[in-house]
Design a protein around this motif. Structure first.
Motif, PDB file in Angstrom:
ATOM      1  N   LYS A 148       0.832  -1.200   0.000  1.00  0.00           N
ATOM      2  CA  LYS A 148       0.000   0.000   0.000  1.00  0.00           C
ATOM      3  C   LYS A 148       0.871   1.255   0.000  1.00  0.00           C
ATOM      4  O   LYS A 148       0.631   2.192  -0.787  1.00  0.00           O
ATOM      5  CB  LYS A 148      -0.915  -0.015   1.226  1.00  0.00           C
ATOM      6  N   ARG A 149       1.858   1.295   0.874  1.00  0.00           N
ATOM      7  CA  ARG A 149       2.760   2.454   0.910  1.00  0.00           C
ATOM      8  C   ARG A 149       3.584   2.549  -0.376  1.00  0.00           C
ATOM      9  O   ARG A 149       3.906   3.646  -0.836  1.00  0.00           O
ATOM     10  CB  ARG A 149       3.691   2.351   2.120  1.00  0.00           C
ATOM     11  N   THR A 150       3.923   1.402  -0.952  1.00  0.00           N
ATOM     12  CA  THR A 150       4.682   1.404  -2.196  1.00  0.00           C
ATOM     13  C   THR A 150       3.896   2.068  -3.314  1.00  0.00           C
ATOM     14  O   THR A 150       4.438   2.877  -4.085  1.00  0.00           O
ATOM     15  CB  THR A 150       5.048  -0.038  -2.596  1.00  0.00           C
ATOM     16  N   LEU A 151       2.611   1.753  -3.429  1.00  0.00           N
ATOM     17  CA  LEU A 151       1.776   2.388  -4.455  1.00  0.00           C
ATOM     18  C   LEU A 151       1.674   3.892  -4.235  1.00  0.00           C
ATOM     19  O   LEU A 151       1.665   4.673  -5.199  1.00  0.00           O
ATOM     20  CB  LEU A 151       0.384   1.752  -4.456  1.00  0.00           C
ATOM     21  N   GLU A 152       1.608   4.320  -2.978  1.00  0.00           N
ATOM     22  CA  GLU A 152       1.563   5.759  -2.693  1.00  0.00           C
ATOM     23  C   GLU A 152       2.853   6.445  -3.123  1.00  0.00           C
ATOM     24  O   GLU A 152       2.827   7.558  -3.675  1.00  0.00           O
ATOM     25  CB  GLU A 152       1.326   5.972  -1.195  1.00  0.00           C
ATOM     26  N   ILE A 153       4.001   5.777  -2.881  1.00  0.00           N
ATOM     27  CA  ILE A 153       5.288   6.361  -3.283  1.00  0.00           C
ATOM     28  C   ILE A 153       5.404   6.412  -4.801  1.00  0.00           C
ATOM     29  O   ILE A 153       5.856   7.425  -5.372  1.00  0.00           O
ATOM     30  CB  ILE A 153       6.441   5.543  -2.668  1.00  0.00           C
ATOM     31  N   LEU A 154       4.982   5.343  -5.492  1.00  0.00           N
ATOM     32  CA  LEU A 154       5.031   5.336  -6.955  1.00  0.00           C
ATOM     33  C   LEU A 154       4.177   6.447  -7.540  1.00  0.00           C
ATOM     34  O   LEU A 154       4.560   7.105  -8.519  1.00  0.00           O
ATOM     35  CB  LEU A 154       4.566   3.978  -7.488  1.00  0.00           C
ATOM     36  N   LYS A 155       3.018   6.684  -6.929  1.00  0.00           N
ATOM     37  CA  LYS A 155       2.143   7.763  -7.392  1.00  0.00           C
ATOM     38  C   LYS A 155       2.813   9.121  -7.191  1.00  0.00           C
ATOM     39  O   LYS A 155       2.752  10.000  -8.066  1.00  0.00           O
ATOM     40  CB  LYS A 155       0.806   7.708  -6.643  1.00  0.00           C
ATOM     41  N   ALA A 156       3.479   9.293  -6.047  1.00  0.00           N
ATOM     42  CA  ALA A 156       4.167  10.557  -5.769  1.00  0.00           C
ATOM     43  C   ALA A 156       5.357  10.766  -6.705  1.00  0.00           C
ATOM     44  O   ALA A 156       5.724  11.905  -6.993  1.00  0.00           O
ATOM     45  CB  ALA A 156       4.639  10.572  -4.316  1.00  0.00           C
ATOM     46  N   TYR A 157       5.951   9.680  -7.198  1.00  0.00           N
ATOM     47  CA  TYR A 157       7.077   9.783  -8.132  1.00  0.00           C
ATOM     48  C   TYR A 157       6.611  10.016  -9.573  1.00  0.00           C
ATOM     49  O   TYR A 157       7.430  10.112 -10.468  1.00  0.00           O
ATOM     50  CB  TYR A 157       7.933   8.514  -8.057  1.00  0.00           C
ATOM     51  N   ILE A 184      -2.819   4.328 -15.074  1.00  0.00           N
ATOM     52  CA  ILE A 184      -2.943   3.048 -15.793  1.00  0.00           C
ATOM     53  C   ILE A 184      -1.865   2.071 -15.305  1.00  0.00           C
ATOM     54  O   ILE A 184      -2.147   0.901 -15.004  1.00  0.00           O
ATOM     55  CB  ILE A 184      -2.824   3.271 -17.318  1.00  0.00           C
ATOM     56  N   SER A 185      -0.619   2.549 -15.215  1.00  0.00           N
ATOM     57  CA  SER A 185       0.465   1.687 -14.736  1.00  0.00           C
ATOM     58  C   SER A 185       0.215   1.248 -13.297  1.00  0.00           C
ATOM     59  O   SER A 185       0.437   0.086 -12.937  1.00  0.00           O
ATOM     60  CB  SER A 185       1.808   2.418 -14.832  1.00  0.00           C
ATOM     61  N   LEU A 186      -0.270   2.181 -12.467  1.00  0.00           N
ATOM     62  CA  LEU A 186      -0.566   1.836 -11.077  1.00  0.00           C
ATOM     63  C   LEU A 186      -1.662   0.786 -11.006  1.00  0.00           C
ATOM     64  O   LEU A 186      -1.604  -0.136 -10.181  1.00  0.00           O
ATOM     65  CB  LEU A 186      -0.979   3.087 -10.284  1.00  0.00           C
ATOM     66  N   GLY A 187      -2.659   0.928 -11.871  1.00  0.00           N
ATOM     67  CA  GLY A 187      -3.756  -0.045 -11.887  1.00  0.00           C
ATOM     68  C   GLY A 187      -3.287  -1.435 -12.280  1.00  0.00           C
ATOM     69  O   GLY A 187      -3.719  -2.442 -11.702  1.00  0.00           O
ATOM     70  N   ILE A 188      -2.377  -1.504 -13.274  1.00  0.00           N
ATOM     71  CA  ILE A 188      -1.849  -2.808 -13.705  1.00  0.00           C
ATOM     72  C   ILE A 188      -1.067  -3.459 -12.567  1.00  0.00           C
ATOM     73  O   ILE A 188      -1.228  -4.658 -12.288  1.00  0.00           O
ATOM     74  CB  ILE A 188      -0.955  -2.630 -14.956  1.00  0.00           C
ATOM     75  N   ILE A 189      -0.216  -2.659 -11.900  1.00  0.00           N
ATOM     76  CA  ILE A 189       0.581  -3.204 -10.792  1.00  0.00           C
ATOM     77  C   ILE A 189      -0.332  -3.686  -9.662  1.00  0.00           C
ATOM     78  O   ILE A 189      -0.154  -4.779  -9.117  1.00  0.00           O
ATOM     79  CB  ILE A 189       1.567  -2.139 -10.277  1.00  0.00           C
ATOM     80  N   GLU A 190      -1.337  -2.874  -9.340  1.00  0.00           N
ATOM     81  CA  GLU A 190      -2.238  -3.231  -8.237  1.00  0.00           C
ATOM     82  C   GLU A 190      -3.028  -4.495  -8.556  1.00  0.00           C
ATOM     83  O   GLU A 190      -3.190  -5.371  -7.700  1.00  0.00           O
ATOM     84  CB  GLU A 190      -3.177  -2.060  -7.951  1.00  0.00           C
ATOM     85  N   ILE A 238       9.815  -5.827 -13.470  1.00  0.00           N
ATOM     86  CA  ILE A 238       9.584  -4.498 -12.905  1.00  0.00           C
ATOM     87  C   ILE A 238       9.916  -4.423 -11.415  1.00  0.00           C
ATOM     88  O   ILE A 238      10.028  -3.341 -10.854  1.00  0.00           O
ATOM     89  CB  ILE A 238       8.115  -4.065 -13.149  1.00  0.00           C
ATOM     90  N   SER A 239      10.099  -5.560 -10.759  1.00  0.00           N
ATOM     91  CA  SER A 239      10.319  -5.560  -9.303  1.00  0.00           C
ATOM     92  C   SER A 239      11.564  -4.782  -8.874  1.00  0.00           C
ATOM     93  O   SER A 239      11.485  -3.997  -7.923  1.00  0.00           O
ATOM     94  CB  SER A 239      10.393  -6.997  -8.790  1.00  0.00           C
ATOM     95  N   PRO A 240      12.721  -4.958  -9.521  1.00  0.00           N
ATOM     96  CA  PRO A 240      13.895  -4.165  -9.094  1.00  0.00           C
ATOM     97  C   PRO A 240      13.671  -2.661  -9.226  1.00  0.00           C
ATOM     98  O   PRO A 240      14.130  -1.895  -8.377  1.00  0.00           O
ATOM     99  CB  PRO A 240      15.005  -4.646 -10.035  1.00  0.00           C
ATOM    100  N   MET A 241      12.955  -2.246 -10.275  1.00  0.00           N
ATOM    101  CA  MET A 241      12.699  -0.818 -10.452  1.00  0.00           C
ATOM    102  C   MET A 241      11.811  -0.282  -9.332  1.00  0.00           C
ATOM    103  O   MET A 241      12.064   0.794  -8.776  1.00  0.00           O
ATOM    104  CB  MET A 241      12.046  -0.572 -11.816  1.00  0.00           C
ATOM    105  N   ILE A 242      10.767  -1.036  -8.985  1.00  0.00           N
ATOM    106  CA  ILE A 242       9.874  -0.619  -7.897  1.00  0.00           C
ATOM    107  C   ILE A 242      10.653  -0.558  -6.587  1.00  0.00           C
ATOM    108  O   ILE A 242      10.511   0.401  -5.812  1.00  0.00           O
ATOM    109  CB  ILE A 242       8.685  -1.602  -7.777  1.00  0.00           C
ATOM    110  N   PHE A 243      11.471  -1.559  -6.336  1.00  0.00           N
ATOM    111  CA  PHE A 243      12.231  -1.593  -5.090  1.00  0.00           C
ATOM    112  C   PHE A 243      13.211  -0.422  -5.017  1.00  0.00           C
ATOM    113  O   PHE A 243      13.367   0.201  -3.966  1.00  0.00           O
ATOM    114  CB  PHE A 243      12.976  -2.924  -4.979  1.00  0.00           C
ATOM    115  N   ASN A 244      13.863  -0.095  -6.125  1.00  0.00           N
ATOM    116  CA  ASN A 244      14.806   1.024  -6.133  1.00  0.00           C
ATOM    117  C   ASN A 244      14.113   2.352  -5.871  1.00  0.00           C
ATOM    118  O   ASN A 244      14.675   3.234  -5.208  1.00  0.00           O
ATOM    119  CB  ASN A 244      15.549   1.082  -7.472  1.00  0.00           C
ATOM    120  N   VAL A 245      12.900   2.513  -6.385  1.00  0.00           N
ATOM    121  CA  VAL A 245      12.138   3.741  -6.135  1.00  0.00           C
ATOM    122  C   VAL A 245      11.830   3.865  -4.648  1.00  0.00           C
ATOM    123  O   VAL A 245      11.940   4.948  -4.051  1.00  0.00           O
ATOM    124  CB  VAL A 245      10.843   3.754  -6.971  1.00  0.00           C
ATOM    125  N   VAL A 246      11.431   2.755  -4.029  1.00  0.00           N
ATOM    126  CA  VAL A 246      11.125   2.772  -2.595  1.00  0.00           C
ATOM    127  C   VAL A 246      12.380   3.094  -1.776  1.00  0.00           C
ATOM    128  O   VAL A 246      12.341   3.920  -0.855  1.00  0.00           O
ATOM    129  CB  VAL A 246      10.520   1.418  -2.166  1.00  0.00           C
TER     130      VAL A 246
END
Length: 536
Positions: free
Chosen positions: A38-47, A52-58, A90-98
């Motif tokens: 949940k917090r990860t999606l909030e951070i991705l949105k802030a970045y 659409i991308s958020l919806g696919i990930i969720e 896409i997991s390493p990219m998401i993790f690096n953003v966090v």
């Protein structure tokens, strides 16, 4: 590569200062499996990630199902509510953003409005592998606590068992000289450094007699490892008198910097007429002097806790700043260059001793749990030591490269490949890549180069099919190395390392720590120490 270069430069710079340098290597417990979605999606949105991308990930995460397996048995499936997929693109990219978000928030909290505080520590991160380095242990502990708290908010817990610290004591400041060293300095007797390192000693592990200077290298070779068990059994059955001392009976090869014994303060009264050469009144001290001022300077520098009285002068007052006995008025003396330099020397010596004591007593904690302080650590696949020696990295890479080469030779032998081109390609892409991993940060001695070169030439002879052979007359035929390398399509190991270092230098030159190292000057105790930024 950038993280390991920065770490190497920090370690090399530490030998040019007398301040200890502290390192903490962070480890997150099951980082990919425990991250809060949940917090990860909030951070991705802030970045700036779109809806659409958020919806696919969720949606992908909602349909994630985990099936536990033990042996051949499977348990009931259940929905995964934490972490990212391992092996997903896409997991390493998401993790690096966090991790980037956590680093930015941590730096903001650490600075408290003063960005200059970040200059006291160095932060190195590559995915979930992090390292903190600096000269102030309190600042590093504070930064470590903030990182622990912020990672916990993302569901990532710091692993106190695998998070480890390393302390480098820095360069040696020769504030005091041992009695043996002092005797040599002023022309007395004493055993030279060359004589000490050439003494024969008995290895404590295998019992073999070697030169003192070769003892450490000997304990890392296979002949020593093979003889250890036999030596242990022989010690259990019979204890023989040792004619040659063991390594523990001899001093280390490094020059001693502190006196072996500390004697209580004493009062010495003697006569000096400024004409006749007078020996120092301290028993065993070989110093001689004609002039009284020279004797007073000697007592300040060598016997600073003792009291001296020259009968012709009587009892003189001692300066509380520089520690010398002086005839001049105290106010005038304390304004002189002699007093200022002496006071500066005493301050440097005091700070140096305090820093060494602090380094020995420092223990870092994670959530109140003390972490281990180690002398060796594998950071991003590269072995680093608190002595900043690259022997550990060379030996570690050699061991892995030998295993890889033996596996490759079995495959090539089974398939019957006699094409040198394919063998060379396999060697370069697999074996040499393992052998020279992290070579961009190596500062090699001749002995290290010889060890790497020996393995490289052995592989080249196997690729070319030309081996060292024994003749009928008990002589040996060794094919020329230059011809072997040419037939195998390989360059020398020195050229391969130089190519890697030349490729890394354009990136390294733009780093602030690189410029800081270039502007630094070596201490008197490490004038000839090889450094990364001066390698050709």
């Amino acid at each position: 590569m950038t993280a390991t270069i920065i770490l190497k430069l920090i370690m090399q710079y530490a030998h040019r200062t007398t301040n200890p340098t502290y390192y903490v290597f962070l480890d997150l417990k099951k980082a990919y499996d425990t991250m809060d979605r949940k917090r990860t999606l909030e951070i991705l949105k802030a970045y700036g990630v779109g809806p659409i991308s958020l919806g696919i990930i969720e949606k992908t995460w909602e349909n994630d199902t985990v099936v536990p397996k033990q042996g051949k048995y499977y348990a009931e499936p259940f929905s995964a509510s934490r972490g990212v997929r391992q092996g997903d693109i896409i997991s390493p990219m998401i993790f690096n953003v966090v991790v980037d978000a956590v680093i930015r928030e941590t730096e903001y909290q650490f600075c408290e409005g003063d960005e200059s505080r970040l200059q006291k520590v160095e932060e190195l991160f590559y995915a979930d592998d992090g390292a903190l380095a600096g000269e102030d242990p309190l600042e590093i502990q504070r930064l470590l606590d903030i990182y622990t708290m912020n990672f916990a908010q993302m569901g990532l817990r710091m692993n106190a068992e695998k998070t480890e610290a390393m302390i480098m004591k820095g360069g040696e400041l020769k504030v005091e000289v041992s009695r043996e060293g002092y005797e040599k300095l002023i022309g007395g007797g004493g055993e030279s450094y060359r004589d000490r390192i050439r003494k024969k000693v008995k290895c404590d592990l295998c019992g073999k007699e070697v030169n003192c200077q070769n003892l450490k290298r000997h304990q890392g070779v296979k002949s020593c490892e093979k003889g250890r068990e036999k030596y242990r059994k022989s010690l259990g059955t019979a204890q023989t008198a040792q004619e040659i001392p063991t390594a523990t009976d001899l001093p280390t090869t490094s020059s001693p910097s502190l006196p072996p014994s500390i004697q209580p303060p004493a009062v010495y009264c003697f006569s000096m007429d400024d004409v006749t050469t007078t020996c120092c009144a301290v028993e065993g001290c070989p110093y001689k002097q004609k002039i009284r001022k020279g004797m007073r300077l000697h007592f300040r520098n060598k016997h600073n806790k003792d009291t001296m009285i020259i009968q012709e002068e009587g009892q003189l007052p001692r300066c509380d700043k520089c520690g010398i006995f002086t005839k001049a008025r105290m106010e005038r003396h304390q304004l002189s260059k002699l007093c200022q330099e002496g006071a500066k020397f005493l301050d440097v010596r005091k700070i140096y001793k305090e820093n060494k004591k602090t380094a020995e007593e420092t223990v870092f904690t994670v959530q109140g749990v003390p972490i281990k302080t180690v002398s060796e650590f594998k950071y991003l696949g590269r072995m680093v030591t608190k002595e900043d020696s690259d022997w550990s990295a060379v030996n570690y890479n050699l061991k892995k490269a030998k295993n890889a080469w033996y596996q490759m030779t079995r495959i090539l032998t089974k398939r019957g490949s006699k094409n040198n081109k394919w063998r060379t390609t396999i060697y370069k892409s697999i074996v040499e890549a393992i052998l020279l991993f992290g070579a961009e940060t190596w500062v090699l001695s001749k002995a290290m180069e010889t060890k790497l070169q020996s393995f490289h030439h052995r592989c080249a002879r196997a690729i070319a099919g030309r081996y060292i052979t024994k003749n009928p007359d008990d002589t040996w035929t060794c094919p020329p190395t230059n011809e072997i390398l040419k037939e195998a399509g390989l360059c020398t190991i020195q050229e391969s390392i130089k190519k890697r270092q030349d490729a890394a230098k354009p990136y390294a030159r733009n780093l602030p720590i690189y410029k800081k190292c270039e502007a630094s000057n070596p201490l008197a105790s490490c004038q000839k120490r090889a450094v990364l930024w001066q390698t050709s």
